[in-house]
Design an enzyme around this catalytic site. Sequence first.
Site, mmCIF file in Angstrom:
data_model
loop_
_atom_site.group_PDB
_atom_site.id
_atom_site.type_symbol
_atom_site.label_atom_id
_atom_site.label_comp_id
_atom_site.label_asym_id
_atom_site.label_seq_id
_atom_site.Cartn_x
_atom_site.Cartn_y
_atom_site.Cartn_z
ATOM 1 N N LEU A 9 -4.884 1.355 -0.077
ATOM 2 C CA LEU A 9 -3.602 2.061 0.047
ATOM 3 C C LEU A 9 -2.879 1.478 1.252
ATOM 4 O O LEU A 9 -3.306 1.658 2.397
ATOM 5 C CB LEU A 9 -3.859 3.563 0.216
ATOM 6 C CG LEU A 9 -4.714 4.179 -0.916
ATOM 7 C CD1 LEU A 9 -5.097 5.616 -0.585
ATOM 8 C CD2 LEU A 9 -3.978 4.116 -2.255
ATOM 9 N N GLY A 33 0.653 1.634 1.989
ATOM 10 C CA GLY A 33 2.052 2.052 2.009
ATOM 11 C C GLY A 33 2.554 2.470 3.374
ATOM 12 O O GLY A 33 3.739 2.697 3.568
ATOM 13 N N GLY A 34 1.640 2.584 4.354
ATOM 14 C CA GLY A 34 2.011 3.192 5.639
ATOM 15 C C GLY A 34 2.544 2.208 6.658
ATOM 16 O O GLY A 34 2.155 1.043 6.698
ATOM 17 N N LYS A 71 1.341 -0.957 8.763
ATOM 18 C CA LYS A 71 0.236 -0.649 9.674
ATOM 19 C C LYS A 71 -0.902 -1.654 9.514
ATOM 20 O O LYS A 71 -1.617 -1.975 10.459
ATOM 21 C CB LYS A 71 -0.261 0.764 9.370
ATOM 22 C CG LYS A 71 -1.279 1.244 10.378
ATOM 23 C CD LYS A 71 -1.643 2.676 10.141
ATOM 24 C CE LYS A 71 -2.633 3.122 11.193
ATOM 25 N NZ LYS A 71 -3.073 4.490 10.961
ATOM 26 N N HIS A 125 -0.151 9.092 -1.744
ATOM 27 C CA HIS A 125 -1.014 8.183 -2.510
ATOM 28 C C HIS A 125 -1.450 8.733 -3.869
ATOM 29 O O HIS A 125 -2.053 8.018 -4.673
ATOM 30 C CB HIS A 125 -2.220 7.709 -1.689
ATOM 31 C CG HIS A 125 -2.870 8.767 -0.846
ATOM 32 N ND1 HIS A 125 -3.355 9.945 -1.362
ATOM 33 C CD2 HIS A 125 -3.128 8.800 0.482
ATOM 34 C CE1 HIS A 125 -3.890 10.657 -0.384
ATOM 35 N NE2 HIS A 125 -3.761 10.000 0.744
ATOM 36 N N ASN A 150 -8.155 4.045 2.107
ATOM 37 C CA ASN A 150 -7.033 3.769 3.016
ATOM 38 C C ASN A 150 -7.315 2.458 3.741
ATOM 39 O O ASN A 150 -8.431 2.243 4.210
ATOM 40 C CB ASN A 150 -6.914 4.886 4.067
ATOM 41 C CG ASN A 150 -6.619 6.226 3.441
ATOM 42 O OD1 ASN A 150 -6.397 6.315 2.240
ATOM 43 N ND2 ASN A 150 -6.618 7.277 4.233
ATOM 44 N N ILE A 151 -6.288 1.628 3.881
ATOM 45 C CA ILE A 151 -6.525 0.327 4.525
ATOM 46 C C ILE A 151 -6.877 0.492 6.005
ATOM 47 O O ILE A 151 -7.502 -0.373 6.601
ATOM 48 C CB ILE A 151 -5.319 -0.637 4.340
ATOM 49 C CG1 ILE A 151 -5.759 -2.075 4.641
ATOM 50 C CG2 ILE A 151 -4.112 -0.209 5.176
ATOM 51 C CD1 ILE A 151 -5.073 -3.143 3.860
ATOM 52 N N LYS A 174 -6.055 5.985 13.323
ATOM 53 C CA LYS A 174 -4.761 6.657 13.206
ATOM 54 C C LYS A 174 -3.999 6.603 14.532
ATOM 55 O O LYS A 174 -2.791 6.761 14.575
ATOM 56 C CB LYS A 174 -4.957 8.142 12.829
ATOM 57 C CG LYS A 174 -5.723 8.360 11.528
ATOM 58 C CD LYS A 174 -4.885 8.042 10.320
ATOM 59 C CE LYS A 174 -5.623 8.255 9.016
ATOM 60 N NZ LYS A 174 -5.048 7.490 7.910
#
Length: 502
Positions: free
Chosen positions: A107, A109-110, A121, A217, A245-246, A390
Amino acid sequence: DLSKAMSQDGASQFQEVIRQELELSVKKELEKILTTAPSHEFEHTKKDLDGFRKLFHRFLQEKGPSVDWGKIQKPPEDSIQPYEKIKARGLPDNISSVLNKLVVVKLNGGLGTSMGCKGPKSLIGVRNENTFLDLTVQQIEHLNKTYNTDVPLVLMNSFNTDEDTKKILQKYNHCRVKIYTFNQSRYPRINKESLLPVAKNVSFSGENTEAWYPPGHGDIYASFYNSGLLDTFIGEGKEYIFVSNIDNLGATVDLYILNHLMNPPNGKPCEFVMEVTNKTRADVKGGTLTQYEGKLRLVEIAQVPKAHVDEFKSVSKFKIFNTNNLWISLAAVKRLQEQNAIDMEIIVNPKTLDGGLNVIQLETAVGAAIKSFENSLGINVPRSRFLPVKTTSDLLLVMSNLYSLNAGSLTMSEKREFPTVPLVKLGSSFTKVQDYLRRFESIPDMLELDHLTVSGDVTFGKNVSLKGTVIIIANHGDRIDIPPGAVLENKIVSGNLRILDH
């Protein structure tokens, strides 16, 4: 009682009329927006806006938290398996043929905005100049070389990350990994008061810059299907996707879990596996797996009625949380997508735009679809499979000597005596990656650290060692420089400390 029933009936009829009018208004607005799409984007935009309309329709139907707290039960014993049990089955001789049925989806997209970075990111440097994306490619290349396989990598980008990511992908042309990308949908943000779309046309510029958003997602099922990649991979004989999540550096391909899926012990194929891990005090907000109306169900904090939030956060009642490492059957995704049978709760995410306008965006989470799949399973994995970055506090951990890097995978150093990760809280002076990097001449030795809190204007010299519990607080207007070579063990440092070289 009759008049009460009539007035209730009248009220609900009134609500229904308003709802229908609102749906009609939104439909008209979306049709107007669609007319502004250039011909080469028309079909794509139409799919996006149709998807949004379905989501908006459901949003108007469902009010309030979407779980009935009284129906939540503990999952049955066998529905969440310990990882040790899965691992104890060992690996088959033909591990390559099992791996060749896998596709890895990250994922992506962030944006890195919460860490003060522009762009995707996944392009932030994490370890020895390697970005999240570099490490992911290295991991899969290592798999493909070791087992002589062809596991592809798929990136789910958003319109925020697509262009920048594609520019970077060229540098992996020589790697032994086929890389594919597809885009998440693009949905219009809606005005919190009128519930009408903020966007006036399909463009991203001018007043429309903030009018669009990627819808979480959970959108992976529809957009993966719409991209044509789902059918391509099924045609190539692929059977499962591993989604994560990447920014979770612990989410590597696990051969034992894959084997469990490909060779189910009871012969009954499992369509969906969610990796969960034990909660610590730091994870009280993570979604948890429960039994609900006879199915495994992911419950997120946003769905919990206010009166039960503390109960939800309790580590004793809900012991596990979702890592968002998911193994999903491709055939099942295709079947459910074609039956329009993937059911995910709507997450209403309120935002304030730069101009001060309050909007809401409707999102879904990929793990919430677990209840739509057959024979779903939770696997309670070691904490090492959940290593998200994060914040810069997380970044400090993964850059430190707590971990060693091997073929793109981080493993906890054998020199650390206990397997838990220290609790690190860096203050607001460290929030942005640039500021954070400026404050450390080198990353401290943290092998024996339990807890670190840093607040205020603090810098670290080279080769500092931190052990036990260390708290460093520079008062407002003061500055603390930790000198090179300092060893801080169970220390509280506060006030103003400038050690000068004479």
